[in-house]
Scaffold this motif. Structure first.
Motif, PDB file in Angstrom:
ATOM      1  N   MET A  77       0.930  -1.044   0.033  1.00 18.85           N
ATOM      2  CA  MET A  77       0.225   0.036   0.042  1.00 18.85           C
ATOM      3  C   MET A  77       0.783   1.467  -0.109  1.00 18.85           C
ATOM      4  O   MET A  77       0.745   2.184  -0.617  1.00 18.85           O
ATOM      5  CB  MET A  77      -1.011   0.044   1.030  1.00 18.85           C
ATOM      6  CG  MET A  77      -1.778   1.376   1.429  1.00 18.85           C
ATOM      7  SD  MET A  77      -3.047   1.613   0.121  1.00 18.85           S
ATOM      8  CE  MET A  77      -4.020   0.194   0.668  1.00 18.85           C
ATOM      9  N   LEU A  78       2.006   1.304   0.781  1.00 17.68           N
ATOM     10  CA  LEU A  78       2.675   2.510   0.960  1.00 17.68           C
ATOM     11  C   LEU A  78       3.489   2.887  -0.432  1.00 17.68           C
ATOM     12  O   LEU A  78       3.617   3.840  -0.946  1.00 17.68           O
ATOM     13  CB  LEU A  78       3.889   2.297   1.951  1.00 17.68           C
ATOM     14  CG  LEU A  78       4.971   3.475   1.957  1.00 17.68           C
ATOM     15  CD1 LEU A  78       4.050   4.542   2.528  1.00 17.68           C
ATOM     16  CD2 LEU A  78       5.861   3.212   3.099  1.00 17.68           C
ATOM     17  N   LEU A  79       3.869   1.531  -0.866  1.00 16.16           N
ATOM     18  CA  LEU A  79       4.750   1.566  -2.245  1.00 16.16           C
ATOM     19  C   LEU A  79       3.854   1.910  -3.442  1.00 16.16           C
ATOM     20  O   LEU A  79       4.155   2.844  -4.372  1.00 16.16           O
ATOM     21  CB  LEU A  79       5.552   0.329  -2.617  1.00 16.16           C
ATOM     22  CG  LEU A  79       6.670   0.075  -1.275  1.00 16.16           C
ATOM     23  CD1 LEU A  79       7.145  -1.336  -1.464  1.00 16.16           C
ATOM     24  CD2 LEU A  79       7.498   1.115  -1.282  1.00 16.16           C
ATOM     25  N   LEU A  80       2.670   1.473  -3.518  1.00 12.88           N
ATOM     26  CA  LEU A  80       2.088   1.458  -4.802  1.00 12.88           C
ATOM     27  C   LEU A  80       0.841   2.242  -4.576  1.00 12.88           C
ATOM     28  O   LEU A  80      -0.099   2.766  -5.746  1.00 12.88           O
ATOM     29  CB  LEU A  80       1.574   0.251  -5.165  1.00 12.88           C
ATOM     30  CG  LEU A  80       2.783  -0.888  -5.684  1.00 12.88           C
ATOM     31  CD1 LEU A  80       2.162  -2.277  -5.906  1.00 12.88           C
ATOM     32  CD2 LEU A  80       3.466  -0.200  -6.738  1.00 12.88           C
ATOM     33  N   GLY A  81       0.393   2.593  -3.372  1.00  9.80           N
ATOM     34  CA  GLY A  81      -1.020   3.359  -3.350  1.00  9.80           C
ATOM     35  C   GLY A  81      -2.128   2.733  -3.880  1.00  9.80           C
ATOM     36  O   GLY A  81      -2.369   1.413  -3.527  1.00  9.80           O
ATOM     37  N   SER A  82      -3.247   3.420  -4.771  1.00 12.67           N
ATOM     38  CA  SER A  82      -4.297   2.648  -4.956  1.00 12.67           C
ATOM     39  C   SER A  82      -3.930   1.737  -5.907  1.00 12.67           C
ATOM     40  O   SER A  82      -5.003   0.974  -6.483  1.00 12.67           O
ATOM     41  CB  SER A  82      -5.196   3.944  -5.849  1.00 12.67           C
ATOM     42  OG  SER A  82      -5.658   4.817  -4.773  1.00 12.67           O
ATOM     43  N   GLU A  83      -2.874   1.678  -6.595  1.00 14.28           N
ATOM     44  CA  GLU A  83      -2.425   0.498  -7.704  1.00 14.28           C
ATOM     45  C   GLU A  83      -2.206  -0.710  -6.775  1.00 14.28           C
ATOM     46  O   GLU A  83      -1.848  -2.011  -7.339  1.00 14.28           O
ATOM     47  CB  GLU A  83      -1.334   0.990  -8.413  1.00 14.28           C
ATOM     48  CG  GLU A  83      -1.470   2.316  -9.323  1.00 14.28           C
ATOM     49  CD  GLU A  83      -0.363   2.554 -10.175  1.00 14.28           C
ATOM     50  OE1 GLU A  83       0.704   2.106  -9.884  1.00 14.28           O
ATOM     51  OE2 GLU A  83      -0.385   3.741 -10.769  1.00 14.28           O
ATOM     52  N   SER A  84      -2.049  -0.857  -5.676  1.00 10.70           N
ATOM     53  CA  SER A  84      -1.774  -1.957  -4.585  1.00 10.70           C
ATOM     54  C   SER A  84      -2.879  -2.914  -4.928  1.00 10.70           C
ATOM     55  O   SER A  84      -4.302  -2.280  -4.857  1.00 10.70           O
ATOM     56  CB  SER A  84      -1.643  -1.590  -3.359  1.00 10.70           C
ATOM     57  OG  SER A  84      -1.579  -2.578  -2.325  1.00 10.70           O
ATOM     58  N   PRO A  85      -2.716  -4.272  -4.825  1.00 12.01           N
ATOM     59  CA  PRO A  85      -3.687  -5.160  -4.886  1.00 12.01           C
ATOM     60  C   PRO A  85      -4.748  -4.925  -3.527  1.00 12.01           C
ATOM     61  O   PRO A  85      -5.835  -5.579  -3.782  1.00 12.01           O
ATOM     62  CB  PRO A  85      -3.029  -6.491  -4.896  1.00 12.01           C
ATOM     63  CG  PRO A  85      -1.755  -6.278  -5.259  1.00 12.01           C
ATOM     64  CD  PRO A  85      -1.247  -4.720  -5.132  1.00 12.01           C
ATOM     65  N   THR A  86      -4.196  -4.796  -2.444  1.00 13.30           N
ATOM     66  CA  THR A  86      -4.911  -4.750  -1.311  1.00 13.30           C
ATOM     67  C   THR A  86      -5.900  -3.311  -1.423  1.00 13.30           C
ATOM     68  O   THR A  86      -6.747  -3.490  -0.509  1.00 13.30           O
ATOM     69  CB  THR A  86      -3.986  -4.822  -0.064  1.00 13.30           C
ATOM     70  OG1 THR A  86      -2.937  -3.687  -0.163  1.00 13.30           O
ATOM     71  CG2 THR A  86      -3.285  -5.962  -0.172  1.00 13.30           C
TER      72      THR A  86
END
Length: 140
Positions: free
Chosen positions: A56-65
């Protein structure tokens, strides 16, 4: 509030303030949020994080979670990886001024957080470094 829950909130606060398309968020505000998060993770003892917090921190909204969190479905979060490579709108072929502190935070999280730098290169990776190494080329 448990420590890991607070960490998730701190991550969301940081990511909401990294988006360069929001004109109400100024450069100094981004710097303050980056510094505040660095101070948060540098506390002694270091805070705990859920496994979902790292991507989440690394990808933001692009995170699978991010799709699983109802609060985040309506919000576009700008991940730290995107903040590190965000191009400047004023200077051609340059990064935003806030990219340098974002790079510094990324280095701190991947190499220095939780004593990872003391263990050496052959030691076990911390959660941020492991999540960064697990990113696909398309995410970078």
């Amino acid at each position: 509030m448990p420590d890991a829950d607070r960490s998730a909130i701190e991550i969301k606060i940081l990511l909401r303030n990294l988006d360069p398309t929001k004109t109400n968020i100024k450069h100094k505000d981004r710097l303050r949020k980056l510094q505040k998060f660095r101070q948060y993770v540098s506390a002694n003892p270091p805070p705990e994080f859920y496994d979902d917090d790292y991507p989440m921190l690394l990808l933001g909204s692009e995170s699978p979670t991010a799709d699983e969190d109802e609060d985040l479905m309506r919000v576009n979060l700008f991940g730290l990886v995107r903040a590190v490579g965000c191009p400047s709108s004023d200077h051609k072929d340059s990064l935003k001024r806030s990219a340098r502190p974002a790079i510094s935070l990324m280095k701190h999280l991947c190499l220095d957080f939780d004593g990872a730098s003391e263990e050496g290169i052959l030691g076990e990776l911390n959660g941020f470094a492991a999540a960064f190494c697990a990113l696909t080329t398309g995410s970078l």
